[in-house]
Design a protein around this motif. Structure first.
Motif, PDB file in Angstrom:
ATOM      1  N   GLN A 118      -7.590  -4.688  -2.708  1.00 56.10           N
ATOM      2  CA  GLN A 118      -7.793  -3.117  -3.319  1.00 56.10           C
ATOM      3  C   GLN A 118      -6.884  -1.809  -2.616  1.00 56.10           C
ATOM      4  OE1 GLN A 118     -11.409  -2.755  -1.160  1.00 56.10           O
ATOM      5  NE2 GLN A 118     -12.707  -4.189  -2.199  1.00 56.10           N
ATOM      6  N   PRO A 119      -5.805  -2.408  -3.497  1.00 58.05           N
ATOM      7  CA  PRO A 119      -5.046  -1.261  -3.175  1.00 58.05           C
ATOM      8  C   PRO A 119      -4.837   0.303  -3.411  1.00 58.05           C
ATOM      9  CG  PRO A 119      -4.032  -2.711  -5.558  1.00 58.05           C
ATOM     10  CD  PRO A 119      -5.311  -3.196  -4.697  1.00 58.05           C
ATOM     11  N   PHE A 120      -4.629   1.056  -2.264  1.00 59.11           N
ATOM     12  CA  PHE A 120      -4.956   2.359  -2.688  1.00 59.11           C
ATOM     13  C   PHE A 120      -3.314   3.109  -2.225  1.00 59.11           C
ATOM     14  CE2 PHE A 120      -3.943   2.140   2.012  1.00 59.11           C
ATOM     15  CZ  PHE A 120      -4.711   1.621   2.763  1.00 59.11           C
ATOM     16  N   THR A 121      -2.203   3.246  -2.917  1.00 62.40           N
ATOM     17  CA  THR A 121      -1.163   3.605  -3.080  1.00 62.40           C
ATOM     18  C   THR A 121      -0.301   3.516  -4.112  1.00 62.40           C
ATOM     19  OG1 THR A 121       0.278   2.660  -1.811  1.00 62.40           O
ATOM     20  CG2 THR A 121      -1.205   4.140  -0.502  1.00 62.40           C
ATOM     21  N   ARG A 122       0.590   3.979  -4.546  1.00 61.60           N
ATOM     22  CA  ARG A 122       1.109   3.370  -5.904  1.00 61.60           C
ATOM     23  C   ARG A 122       2.864   3.657  -5.279  1.00 61.60           C
ATOM     24  NH1 ARG A 122       4.663   5.433 -10.146  1.00 61.60           N
ATOM     25  NH2 ARG A 122       4.297   4.307 -12.009  1.00 61.60           N
ATOM     26  N   GLU A 123       3.500   2.025  -5.405  1.00 65.03           N
ATOM     27  CA  GLU A 123       5.040   1.799  -4.974  1.00 65.03           C
ATOM     28  C   GLU A 123       5.852   1.413  -5.758  1.00 65.03           C
ATOM     29  OE1 GLU A 123       5.338   2.333  -1.685  1.00 65.03           O
ATOM     30  OE2 GLU A 123       2.268   3.603  -0.979  1.00 65.03           O
ATOM     31  N   PRO A 124       5.966   1.596  -5.831  1.00 65.20           N
ATOM     32  CA  PRO A 124       7.358   1.611  -7.328  1.00 65.20           C
ATOM     33  C   PRO A 124       8.996   0.832  -6.878  1.00 65.20           C
ATOM     34  CG  PRO A 124       6.978   3.637  -7.196  1.00 65.20           C
ATOM     35  CD  PRO A 124       6.550   3.577  -6.395  1.00 65.20           C
ATOM     36  N   ALA A 181      17.796   3.199  -8.764  1.00 66.16           N
ATOM     37  CA  ALA A 181      17.117   2.997  -9.693  1.00 66.16           C
ATOM     38  C   ALA A 181      16.225   2.006 -10.235  1.00 66.16           C
ATOM     39  CB  ALA A 181      18.988   1.751 -10.322  1.00 66.16           C
ATOM     40  N   GLY A 182      14.845   1.481 -11.277  1.00 64.87           N
ATOM     41  CA  GLY A 182      13.848   1.077 -11.006  1.00 64.87           C
ATOM     42  C   GLY A 182      13.004   2.231 -12.213  1.00 64.87           C
ATOM     43  N   PRO A 183      12.234   1.706 -11.524  1.00 68.50           N
ATOM     44  CA  PRO A 183      10.856   0.877 -10.693  1.00 68.50           C
ATOM     45  C   PRO A 183      10.646  -0.600 -11.621  1.00 68.50           C
ATOM     46  CG  PRO A 183       9.767   2.169 -11.573  1.00 68.50           C
ATOM     47  CD  PRO A 183      10.980   2.658 -11.825  1.00 68.50           C
ATOM     48  N   TYR A 184      11.315  -1.696 -11.021  1.00 74.59           N
ATOM     49  CA  TYR A 184      11.635  -2.621 -11.611  1.00 74.59           C
ATOM     50  C   TYR A 184       9.972  -3.559 -11.323  1.00 74.59           C
ATOM     51  CZ  TYR A 184      12.752  -4.219  -6.243  1.00 74.59           C
ATOM     52  OH  TYR A 184      12.654  -4.238  -5.344  1.00 74.59           O
ATOM     53  N   PHE A 185       9.310  -2.891 -10.420  1.00 76.90           N
ATOM     54  CA  PHE A 185       8.433  -3.143 -10.376  1.00 76.90           C
ATOM     55  C   PHE A 185       7.153  -2.143  -9.990  1.00 76.90           C
ATOM     56  CE2 PHE A 185       4.956  -5.560  -7.821  1.00 76.90           C
ATOM     57  CZ  PHE A 185       4.239  -6.328  -8.795  1.00 76.90           C
ATOM     58  N   ILE A 186       5.805  -2.128  -9.979  1.00 78.86           N
ATOM     59  CA  ILE A 186       5.042  -1.345  -9.167  1.00 78.86           C
ATOM     60  C   ILE A 186       4.358  -2.005  -8.149  1.00 78.86           C
ATOM     61  CG2 ILE A 186       3.510   0.390  -9.290  1.00 78.86           C
ATOM     62  CD1 ILE A 186       5.571   1.468 -10.725  1.00 78.86           C
ATOM     63  N   ALA A 187       3.981  -2.465  -6.804  1.00 76.44           N
ATOM     64  CA  ALA A 187       3.208  -2.121  -5.555  1.00 76.44           C
ATOM     65  C   ALA A 187       1.716  -1.481  -5.387  1.00 76.44           C
ATOM     66  CB  ALA A 187       3.886  -3.464  -4.040  1.00 76.44           C
ATOM     67  N   GLY A 188       1.014  -1.739  -4.915  1.00 75.63           N
ATOM     68  CA  GLY A 188       0.325  -0.856  -4.056  1.00 75.63           C
ATOM     69  C   GLY A 188       0.439  -1.531  -2.690  1.00 75.63           C
ATOM     70  N   GLN A 189      -0.131  -0.702  -1.711  1.00 74.38           N
ATOM     71  CA  GLN A 189      -0.685  -0.506  -0.652  1.00 74.38           C
ATOM     72  C   GLN A 189      -1.841  -1.330  -0.408  1.00 74.38           C
ATOM     73  OE1 GLN A 189      -0.201   2.253   2.001  1.00 74.38           O
ATOM     74  NE2 GLN A 189      -0.965   1.470   3.925  1.00 74.38           N
ATOM     75  N   ASP A 190      -2.185  -2.474   0.981  1.00 75.73           N
ATOM     76  CA  ASP A 190      -3.374  -3.083   0.981  1.00 75.73           C
ATOM     77  C   ASP A 190      -3.555  -3.246   2.367  1.00 75.73           C
ATOM     78  OD1 ASP A 190      -5.495  -4.800   0.018  1.00 75.73           O
ATOM     79  OD2 ASP A 190      -4.926  -4.966  -2.026  1.00 75.73           O
TER      80      ASP A 190
END
Ligand code: GLU
Length: 287
Positions: free
Chosen positions: A229-235, A130-139
């Motif tokens: 400087q996040p370089f990926t997308r992590e939902p 279920a989700g995404p409920y937040f989007i992070a990014g690798q750093d």
């Protein structure tokens, strides 16, 4: 006078009917609220739930001295439990490290996982989200005085070591930037062990999602910095049994409602507050 009496009788009848209808649904809340045979009905009837989360990640899931985890993921878990009629003290919190999350869902060790858990196709072969409920990014997190690591490309030098966690998306993503993963990539089962390794100089950097790194940096701001400087997308998704579409859809409905009615913000304020900006919107993926 007569008309008024009739109106009064009708009103009384309507009120009585309304009360009976409410009373009925209250008395039998679990069986009337959720579809028969659904995971929601099963959990609501049992009055308890097992939720997998992290135990060593400040802001999202950190086990406290009282033995209970705290953080945004934990708060989201509580919102879902409450919607099922399950009190927070009836939640069994299970530590779900990055590597074991799919296994725990498949093996019924947990009913759901809320644990900085990136939605991706590989994982979708084993579980549903279920989700995404937040989007992070690798750093990347380094010691405050480090000037030689400025991004993932800095690991091309070949002698710098970076730490991450087995079974996580950042551990996989960083490989492409390394000259020699055998000597440069150090893996543990949890990120707090990477933080120890960074602290005592065994590695030069820790890589994972920016928000996890922010949690560590916020505890020791004079010691660490996140490159920013996040370089990926992590939902981030909520992991459930593969193809339990009814449960997944229900969680999505609750997330959307919680975002609108302030429960999401309350969960955020209880855990992250102003340390990270709260998302402006949610875009749930229905599938
Ligand atoms: N979101 C990433 C993942 O699901 C990294 C964080 C974690 O390991 O929990 O792998």
């Amino acid at each position: 006078m007569r008309l008024t009496r009739i109106a009064a009788v009708a009103l009384t009848a309507a009120l009585a009917f309304g009360a009976a209808a409410c009373g009925g649904s209250d008395d039998d809340a679990t069986s009337s609220k959720f579809a028969a045979g659904s995971t929601m009905e099963k959990l609501a009837k049992a009055g308890k739930i097992k939720i997998g989360t992290k135990f060593d990640q400040p802001l999202f899931g950190l086990k406290g001295l009282d033995g209970k985890p705290a953080g945004f993921d934990v708060e989201i878990g509580k919102v879902l439990a409450k919607e099922l009629g399950i009190d927070a003290d009836k939640i069994e919190w299970v530590e779900a490290t990055s590597k074991v999350r799919e296994d725990y869902i498949q093996q019924d060790k947990v009913d759901l996982v809320v644990a900085t858990y990136t939605i991706n196709d590989t994982r979708k072969e084993k579980v549903s989200f279920a989700g995404p409920y937040f989007i992070a990014g690798q750093d990347i997190l380094v010691k405050k005085d480090n000037t030689s690591i400025t991004g993932p490309e800095s690991f091309q030098a070949g002698d710098k070591k970076v730490c991450s966690v087995t079974g996580s998306t950042p551990a996989k993503n960083i490989e492409q930037y390394l000259k020699d993963k055998n000597t440069q990539l150090v893996l543990f089962d949890v990120y707090s062990k990477c933080l120890d390794a960074l602290s005592n100089g065994q590695v030069d950097a820790l890589t994972t999602d920016n928000v996890i790194l922010s949690g560590y940096a916020s505890k020791e701001p004079d010691k660490y910095k996140v490159l920013g400087q996040p370089f990926t997308r992590e939902p981030y998704g909520i992991g459930v049994k593969k193809d339990d579409k009814v449960f997944r859809d229900w969680i999505n409905d609750v997330l959307e409602a919680a975002f609108k009615d302030g429960r999401y913000k309350a969960a955020w304020d209880a855990s992250i507050k102003d340390l990270i900006k709260i998302p402006d919107s949610l875009s749930i993926q229905r599938y």
